[in-house]
Design a protein around this motif. Structure first.
Motif, PDB file in Angstrom:
ATOM      1  N   THR A  17       5.909  -0.711  14.497  1.00 22.79           N
ATOM      2  CA  THR A  17       5.507  -0.835  13.103  1.00 22.79           C
ATOM      3  C   THR A  17       6.539  -0.191  12.180  1.00 22.79           C
ATOM      4  N   THR A  18       6.300  -0.341  10.910  1.00 24.84           N
ATOM      5  CA  THR A  18       7.151   0.290   9.903  1.00 24.84           C
ATOM      6  C   THR A  18       7.031   1.809   9.928  1.00 24.84           C
ATOM      7  N   LYS A  19       6.063   2.332  10.669  1.00 27.84           N
ATOM      8  CA  LYS A  19       5.874   3.781  10.804  1.00 27.84           C
ATOM      9  C   LYS A  19       6.100   4.234  12.244  1.00 27.84           C
ATOM     10  N   GLY A  20       6.819   3.447  13.025  1.00 20.59           N
ATOM     11  CA  GLY A  20       7.103   3.816  14.407  1.00 20.59           C
ATOM     12  C   GLY A  20       6.233   3.082  15.410  1.00 20.59           C
ATOM     13  N   LYS A  21       6.421   3.425  16.701  1.00 20.60           N
ATOM     14  CA  LYS A  21       5.649   2.805  17.783  1.00 20.60           C
ATOM     15  C   LYS A  21       4.422   3.647  18.106  1.00 20.60           C
ATOM     16  N   PHE A  22       3.324   2.963  18.441  1.00 21.06           N
ATOM     17  CA  PHE A  22       2.122   3.660  18.904  1.00 21.06           C
ATOM     18  C   PHE A  22       1.198   2.655  19.571  1.00 21.06           C
ATOM     19  N   LYS A  23       0.201   3.169  20.288  1.00 22.92           N
ATOM     20  CA  LYS A  23      -0.826   2.326  20.880  1.00 22.92           C
ATOM     21  C   LYS A  23      -2.002   2.223  19.907  1.00 22.92           C
ATOM     22  N   LEU A  24      -2.626   1.070  19.911  1.00 22.81           N
ATOM     23  CA  LEU A  24      -3.684   0.812  18.936  1.00 22.81           C
ATOM     24  C   LEU A  24      -4.839   1.801  19.042  1.00 22.81           C
ATOM     25  N   GLN A  76      12.728  -4.895   9.653  1.00 21.97           N
ATOM     26  CA  GLN A  76      13.614  -4.927   8.495  1.00 21.97           C
ATOM     27  C   GLN A  76      13.038  -5.805   7.394  1.00 21.97           C
ATOM     28  N   SER A  77      12.507  -6.963   7.794  1.00 26.22           N
ATOM     29  CA  SER A  77      11.876  -7.852   6.824  1.00 26.22           C
ATOM     30  C   SER A  77      10.698  -7.164   6.145  1.00 26.22           C
ATOM     31  N   HIS A  78       9.857  -6.491   6.946  1.00 24.20           N
ATOM     32  CA  HIS A  78       8.715  -5.763   6.381  1.00 24.20           C
ATOM     33  C   HIS A  78       9.175  -4.737   5.352  1.00 24.20           C
ATOM     34  N   ASN A  79      10.170  -3.938   5.711  1.00 19.30           N
ATOM     35  CA  ASN A  79      10.635  -2.874   4.816  1.00 19.30           C
ATOM     36  C   ASN A  79      11.214  -3.442   3.523  1.00 19.30           C
ATOM     37  N   ASP A  80      11.926  -4.558   3.626  1.00 16.48           N
ATOM     38  CA  ASP A  80      12.452  -5.199   2.422  1.00 16.48           C
ATOM     39  C   ASP A  80      11.323  -5.756   1.559  1.00 16.48           C
ATOM     40  N   TRP A  81      10.340  -6.337   2.235  1.00 15.24           N
ATOM     41  CA  TRP A  81       9.220  -6.939   1.511  1.00 15.24           C
ATOM     42  C   TRP A  81       8.368  -5.884   0.800  1.00 15.24           C
ATOM     43  N   GLU A  86       5.322  -3.248  -3.762  1.00 11.29           N
ATOM     44  CA  GLU A  86       5.144  -2.083  -4.628  1.00 11.29           C
ATOM     45  C   GLU A  86       5.549  -2.385  -6.068  1.00 11.29           C
ATOM     46  N   ALA A  87       6.539  -3.250  -6.240  1.00 15.09           N
ATOM     47  CA  ALA A  87       6.958  -3.627  -7.595  1.00 15.09           C
ATOM     48  C   ALA A  87       5.896  -4.473  -8.281  1.00 15.09           C
ATOM     49  N   TYR A  88       5.242  -5.351  -7.502  1.00 17.38           N
ATOM     50  CA  TYR A  88       4.223  -6.225  -8.078  1.00 17.38           C
ATOM     51  C   TYR A  88       2.944  -5.447  -8.404  1.00 17.38           C
ATOM     52  N   THR A  89       2.637  -4.430  -7.611  1.00 22.32           N
ATOM     53  CA  THR A  89       1.436  -3.622  -7.836  1.00 22.32           C
ATOM     54  C   THR A  89       1.884  -2.213  -8.235  1.00 22.32           C
ATOM     55  N   PRO A  90       2.238  -2.009  -9.500  1.00 28.11           N
ATOM     56  CA  PRO A  90       2.798  -0.728  -9.947  1.00 28.11           C
ATOM     57  C   PRO A  90       1.867   0.449  -9.656  1.00 28.11           C
ATOM     58  N   GLY A  91       2.465   1.560  -9.270  1.00 28.51           N
ATOM     59  CA  GLY A  91       1.696   2.777  -9.006  1.00 28.51           C
ATOM     60  C   GLY A  91       1.156   2.859  -7.597  1.00 28.51           C
ATOM     61  N   CYS A  92       1.366   1.818  -6.788  1.00 25.16           N
ATOM     62  CA  CYS A  92       0.852   1.811  -5.418  1.00 25.16           C
ATOM     63  C   CYS A  92       2.004   1.922  -4.424  1.00 25.16           C
ATOM     64  N   LYS A  93       1.769   2.684  -3.375  1.00 21.61           N
ATOM     65  CA  LYS A  93       2.731   2.820  -2.294  1.00 21.61           C
ATOM     66  C   LYS A  93       2.110   2.284  -1.010  1.00 21.61           C
ATOM     67  N   VAL A  94       2.891   1.502  -0.283  1.00 24.05           N
ATOM     68  CA  VAL A  94       2.413   0.989   1.002  1.00 24.05           C
ATOM     69  C   VAL A  94       2.659   2.069   2.043  1.00 24.05           C
ATOM     70  N   ASN A  95       1.674   2.949   2.190  1.00 22.02           N
ATOM     71  CA  ASN A  95       1.793   4.068   3.138  1.00 22.02           C
ATOM     72  C   ASN A  95       1.285   3.717   4.522  1.00 22.02           C
ATOM     73  N   TYR A  96       0.527   2.640   4.633  1.00 24.19           N
ATOM     74  CA  TYR A  96       0.000   2.238   5.933  1.00 24.19           C
ATOM     75  C   TYR A  96       1.078   1.462   6.710  1.00 24.19           C
ATOM     76  N   PRO A  97       1.026   1.501   8.032  1.00 27.76           N
ATOM     77  CA  PRO A  97       2.020   0.776   8.840  1.00 27.76           C
ATOM     78  C   PRO A  97       1.772  -0.724   8.859  1.00 27.76           C
ATOM     79  N   ILE A  98       2.860  -1.476   9.040  1.00 28.76           N
ATOM     80  CA  ILE A  98       2.787  -2.929   9.210  1.00 28.76           C
ATOM     81  C   ILE A  98       3.427  -3.259  10.556  1.00 28.76           C
TER      82      ILE A  98
END
Length: 219
Positions: A17-24, A76-81, A86-98
């Motif tokens: 994920t965008t926040k590293g590897k882990f088991k579900l 890489q695609s996720h991180n770019d996206w 975040e630009a479209y939804t101002p004030g919000c940060k995507v802190n959850y993993p994808i």
């Protein structure tokens, strides 16, 4: 619906994920999780959805619910996206993993494959699916939307409240229920049991059948 559905145990897959590897199972832990897939990065409806998920993350967190997005694009695609989200939804940060799933294996295990759509190379693409998973790692609820219809975050929040209420008490939630409204007592609970379980009292709906099955209380 074939594949993973309500009552099934979430496969304990290892994901990147965008926040590293882990088991579900490690990610879900003893709490709750919402795992949601989107057809593709840099697509219009998905961009609005992931922004709204980020906007509601605090509300989900208050309820002990973690968020986990997924698509078949790479990290890489996720991180770019995410920058667009975040630009479209101002004030919000995507802190959850994808989750990245370029080999399209995870979407098969999680029953998130669109039955009709294919990408330009003929490979399967994710459906707009969502699973709510409890601390026991079982799927408690599943939504499946077509690609053309974005999800309603208020409804997702509402059903989380309903599921958690039902898990804590022997109750169910009636149509259009929202947090703070009366709930209905399970038919498996007798009136004598109900008096002990719900000392605040309950009301029985007066129905033509005179059967006392529709009992409302507040918990």
């Amino acid at each position: 619906m074939p594949g993973l559905t309500i009552g099934d145990t979430l496969p304990n897959l290892e994901v990147e994920t965008t926040k590293g590897k882990f088991k579900l199972h490690d990610y879900v832990g003893d709490g709750w999780a919402i795992i949601f897939s989107h057809p593709g990065d840099f697509t219009p409806v998905c961009t609005t959805e992931l922004g709204k998920m980020a906007a509601y993350e605090e509300e989900f967190s208050k309820r002990g619910v973690k968020l986990l997005g997924l698509s078949c694009d790479d990290i890489q695609s996720h991180n770019d996206w995410i920058k667009d989200i975040e630009a479209y939804t101002p004030g919000c940060k995507v802190n959850y993993p994808i989750v990245a799933d370029p080999n399209r294996e995870i979407i098969k295990h999680l029953n998130m494959v669109d039955p009709d759509e294919k990408d330009s190379t003929g490979n399967p693409v994710p459906s707009r699916a969502l699973h709510i998973v409890g601390g026991d790692k079982e799927v408690k609820l599943s939504f499946l939307y077509p690609a053309s219809t974005g999800r309603n975050m208020e409804e997702i929040l509402r059903v989380v409240d309903s599921l958690q209420k039902a898990a804590k008490h022997k109750v169910a939630t009636p149509a259009n229920w929202k947090q703070g409204d009366p709930v209905v007592i399970s038919p498996t609970v007798s009136n004598e049991q109900a008096k002990q379980m719900f000392p605040q009292g309950y009301k029985i709906a007066d129905l033509p059948s005179k059967k006392e099955y529709l009992r409302f209380t507040n918990v």
